[in-house]
Design a protein around this motif. Structure first.
Motif, PDB file in Angstrom:
ATOM      1  N   ASN A  23       1.017  -1.114  -0.026  1.00 59.35           N
ATOM      2  CA  ASN A  23       0.080  -0.105  -0.176  1.00 59.35           C
ATOM      3  C   ASN A  23       0.809   1.181   0.076  1.00 59.35           C
ATOM      4  OD1 ASN A  23      -2.720  -0.913   0.232  1.00 59.35           O
ATOM      5  ND2 ASN A  23      -2.114  -2.042   2.050  1.00 59.35           N
ATOM      6  N   GLY A  24       1.646   1.267  -1.131  1.00 57.95           N
ATOM      7  CA  GLY A  24       2.534   2.600  -1.026  1.00 57.95           C
ATOM      8  C   GLY A  24       3.502   2.395  -0.154  1.00 57.95           C
ATOM      9  N   MET A  25       4.360   3.291   0.245  1.00 58.68           N
ATOM     10  CA  MET A  25       5.430   3.455   1.173  1.00 58.68           C
ATOM     11  C   MET A  25       5.114   3.561   2.649  1.00 58.68           C
ATOM     12  SD  MET A  25       8.249   3.059  -0.764  1.00 58.68           S
ATOM     13  CE  MET A  25       9.814   3.635   0.018  1.00 58.68           C
ATOM     14  N   PRO A  26       5.829   3.069   3.551  1.00 56.72           N
ATOM     15  CA  PRO A  26       5.052   3.239   4.887  1.00 56.72           C
ATOM     16  C   PRO A  26       4.978   4.555   5.196  1.00 56.72           C
ATOM     17  CG  PRO A  26       6.960   1.763   4.983  1.00 56.72           C
ATOM     18  CD  PRO A  26       7.067   2.328   3.572  1.00 56.72           C
ATOM     19  N   CYS A  27       5.509   5.641   4.849  1.00 49.34           N
ATOM     20  CA  CYS A  27       5.534   7.055   5.109  1.00 49.34           C
ATOM     21  C   CYS A  27       4.170   7.403   4.547  1.00 49.34           C
ATOM     22  CB  CYS A  27       6.423   7.868   4.662  1.00 49.34           C
ATOM     23  SG  CYS A  27       6.764   7.581   2.874  1.00 49.34           S
ATOM     24  N   ASP A  28       3.196   6.747   3.649  1.00 46.42           N
ATOM     25  CA  ASP A  28       2.089   7.177   3.049  1.00 46.42           C
ATOM     26  C   ASP A  28       0.992   6.775   4.082  1.00 46.42           C
ATOM     27  OD1 ASP A  28       3.252   7.847   0.500  1.00 46.42           O
ATOM     28  OD2 ASP A  28       3.145   5.804  -0.112  1.00 46.42           O
ATOM     29  N   GLN A  29       1.121   5.894   4.750  1.00 45.84           N
ATOM     30  CA  GLN A  29      -0.131   5.552   5.802  1.00 45.84           C
ATOM     31  C   GLN A  29      -1.272   5.537   5.273  1.00 45.84           C
ATOM     32  OE1 GLN A  29       0.721   8.564   9.173  1.00 45.84           O
ATOM     33  NE2 GLN A  29       2.562   7.169   9.767  1.00 45.84           N
ATOM     34  N   VAL A  30      -1.540   4.782   4.422  1.00 46.71           N
ATOM     35  CA  VAL A  30      -2.856   4.790   3.469  1.00 46.71           C
ATOM     36  C   VAL A  30      -3.886   4.259   4.513  1.00 46.71           C
ATOM     37  CG1 VAL A  30      -3.811   3.402   1.782  1.00 46.71           C
ATOM     38  CG2 VAL A  30      -1.385   4.267   1.432  1.00 46.71           C
ATOM     39  N   ASN A  31      -3.636   3.352   5.290  1.00 45.44           N
ATOM     40  CA  ASN A  31      -4.757   2.628   5.973  1.00 45.44           C
ATOM     41  C   ASN A  31      -4.848   3.153   7.352  1.00 45.44           C
ATOM     42  OD1 ASN A  31      -5.539   1.179   3.972  1.00 45.44           O
ATOM     43  ND2 ASN A  31      -4.211  -0.687   4.443  1.00 45.44           N
ATOM     44  N   GLN A  32      -5.890   3.496   8.019  1.00 43.82           N
ATOM     45  CA  GLN A  32      -6.223   4.052   9.211  1.00 43.82           C
ATOM     46  C   GLN A  32      -7.421   3.295   9.768  1.00 43.82           C
ATOM     47  OE1 GLN A  32      -4.541   6.542  10.379  1.00 43.82           O
ATOM     48  NE2 GLN A  32      -3.429   6.825   8.528  1.00 43.82           N
ATOM     49  N   VAL A  33      -6.979   2.824  10.855  1.00 42.60           N
ATOM     50  CA  VAL A  33      -8.168   2.001  11.679  1.00 42.60           C
ATOM     51  C   VAL A  33      -9.312   2.851  12.257  1.00 42.60           C
ATOM     52  CG1 VAL A  33      -8.361   0.476  13.830  1.00 42.60           C
ATOM     53  CG2 VAL A  33      -6.471   0.344  12.183  1.00 42.60           C
ATOM     54  N   THR A  34     -10.432   2.561  12.071  1.00 45.82           N
ATOM     55  CA  THR A  34     -11.515   3.526  12.731  1.00 45.82           C
ATOM     56  C   THR A  34     -12.376   2.784  13.804  1.00 45.82           C
ATOM     57  OG1 THR A  34     -13.021   2.479  10.689  1.00 45.82           O
ATOM     58  CG2 THR A  34     -11.800   4.571  10.346  1.00 45.82           C
ATOM     59  N   GLU A  35     -12.226   1.517  13.847  1.00 41.51           N
ATOM     60  CA  GLU A  35     -12.768   0.776  15.043  1.00 41.51           C
ATOM     61  C   GLU A  35     -12.073  -0.416  15.373  1.00 41.51           C
ATOM     62  OE1 GLU A  35     -16.921  -1.522  16.173  1.00 41.51           O
ATOM     63  OE2 GLU A  35     -16.585  -0.692  14.140  1.00 41.51           O
ATOM     64  N   ASN A  36     -11.669  -0.687  16.618  1.00 44.41           N
ATOM     65  CA  ASN A  36     -10.953  -1.903  16.899  1.00 44.41           C
ATOM     66  C   ASN A  36     -11.357  -2.410  18.224  1.00 44.41           C
ATOM     67  OD1 ASN A  36      -8.994  -3.761  17.449  1.00 44.41           O
ATOM     68  ND2 ASN A  36      -7.337  -2.413  17.472  1.00 44.41           N
ATOM     69  N   THR A  37     -12.183  -3.740  18.283  1.00 45.25           N
ATOM     70  CA  THR A  37     -12.819  -4.173  19.459  1.00 45.25           C
ATOM     71  C   THR A  37     -12.356  -5.797  19.436  1.00 45.25           C
ATOM     72  OG1 THR A  37     -14.882  -5.129  18.575  1.00 45.25           O
ATOM     73  CG2 THR A  37     -14.729  -2.893  19.367  1.00 45.25           C
ATOM     74  N   ASP A  38     -12.726  -6.642  20.404  1.00 42.59           N
ATOM     75  CA  ASP A  38     -12.370  -8.197  20.172  1.00 42.59           C
ATOM     76  C   ASP A  38     -13.054  -8.815  19.115  1.00 42.59           C
ATOM     77  OD1 ASP A  38     -10.657  -7.813  22.500  1.00 42.59           O
ATOM     78  OD2 ASP A  38     -12.324  -8.438  24.069  1.00 42.59           O
ATOM     79  N   GLN A  39     -14.134  -8.274  18.750  1.00 41.46           N
ATOM     80  CA  GLN A  39     -15.106  -8.859  17.737  1.00 41.46           C
ATOM     81  C   GLN A  39     -15.021  -8.281  16.364  1.00 41.46           C
ATOM     82  OE1 GLN A  39     -17.330 -11.213  18.878  1.00 41.46           O
ATOM     83  NE2 GLN A  39     -16.143 -11.052  20.894  1.00 41.46           N
ATOM     84  N   THR A  40     -14.415  -7.001  16.235  1.00 41.84           N
ATOM     85  CA  THR A  40     -14.252  -6.489  14.792  1.00 41.84           C
ATOM     86  C   THR A  40     -13.124  -5.275  14.767  1.00 41.84           C
ATOM     87  OG1 THR A  40     -15.414  -5.295  13.231  1.00 41.84           O
ATOM     88  CG2 THR A  40     -15.877  -4.567  15.539  1.00 41.84           C
ATOM     89  N   LEU A  41     -12.536  -5.343  13.442  1.00 38.23           N
ATOM     90  CA  LEU A  41     -12.038  -4.313  13.334  1.00 38.23           C
ATOM     91  C   LEU A  41     -12.125  -3.777  11.917  1.00 38.23           C
ATOM     92  CD1 LEU A  41      -7.962  -3.878  13.915  1.00 38.23           C
ATOM     93  CD2 LEU A  41      -8.759  -3.623  11.661  1.00 38.23           C
ATOM     94  N   SER A  42     -11.953  -2.241  12.124  1.00 42.87           N
ATOM     95  CA  SER A  42     -12.379  -1.501  10.517  1.00 42.87           C
ATOM     96  C   SER A  42     -11.544  -0.517  10.172  1.00 42.87           C
ATOM     97  CB  SER A  42     -13.832  -0.604  10.805  1.00 42.87           C
ATOM     98  OG  SER A  42     -14.950  -1.650  11.122  1.00 42.87           O
TER      99      SER A  42
END
Length: 196
Positions: free
Chosen positions: A123-142
């Motif tokens: 997903n590009g270079m690490p410095c691009d930081q393309v993906n951003q986590v918007t939710e993180n629980t034991d059951q789901t991650l978005s």
């Protein structure tokens, strides 16, 4: 990036290698079934990183490898679908099987599956930081993809980047196939890993 090779460079190079393996898988299948007579324009061997990298320009060299790999992958898929639009079904199956070869174990937590994806896909270079986590629980991650770094390669070859996302989703589904998790992708920018 550092002027010296470090773990982050090997990590990125391994991700480029995963992309090259999928490209080779598609190309070799096309050669075997006669869809292509020559695959040399599409496939590349990746030597050991320290034997080929330009240590005076590590960042630029890795960026150019990403761009070259993305362009060749796009060109291959576009060439195959131009000959036979129905080939996407076969490519999707191949992508799923490729993902299953890199499958995650049963009981994998959503956060661990996300990390596996981040460690696997370019997903590009690490410095691009393309993906951003918007939710993180034991059951789901978005997460949300904040920019599309793949579209340029596809448009440069006259193709539709949606084919890239369809195939990447199939690889992800294959990786999750034995994990007890599923991936929802309502559009190309939004993803959720959840319990199956």
């Amino acid at each position: 990036m550092s002027m010296f090779l470090g773990p982050i460079h090997y990590w990125l190079y391994d991700k480029i290698g995963n992309q090259e393996m999928l490209t080779s898988r598609f190309a070799e299948a096309a050669l075997a079934d006669g869809s292509l007579d020559d695959i040399s324009d599409y496939v590349r061997e990746l030597p050991q990183l320290e034997t080929v990298i330009d240590e005076e320009n590590i960042h630029g060299w890795l960026q150019s490898r990403i761009e070259d790999g993305e362009r060749r992958y796009a060109a291959l898929v576009i060439a195959l679908t131009a000959k036979d639009p129905g080939v996407m079904d076969r490519l999707t199956e191949e992508a799923y099987a490729f993902g299953a070869q890199h499958g995650l174990p049963d009981g994998t937590a959503p956060a661990d599956a996300y990390k596996a994806f981040e460690d696997f896909f370019v997903n590009g270079m690490p410095c691009d930081q393309v993906n951003q986590v918007t939710e993180n629980t034991d059951q789901t991650l978005s997460w949300e993809q904040t920019q599309d770094l793949h579209a340029r390669a596809w448009s440069s070859q006259g193709g539709d980047v949606n084919a890239y996302y369809q195939l990447r989703k199939s690889v992800m589904d294959g990786m999750l196939s034995g994990s007890g998790l599923q991936l929802s992708m309502p559009d190309t920018d939004h993803y959720t890993i959840h319990l199956a």
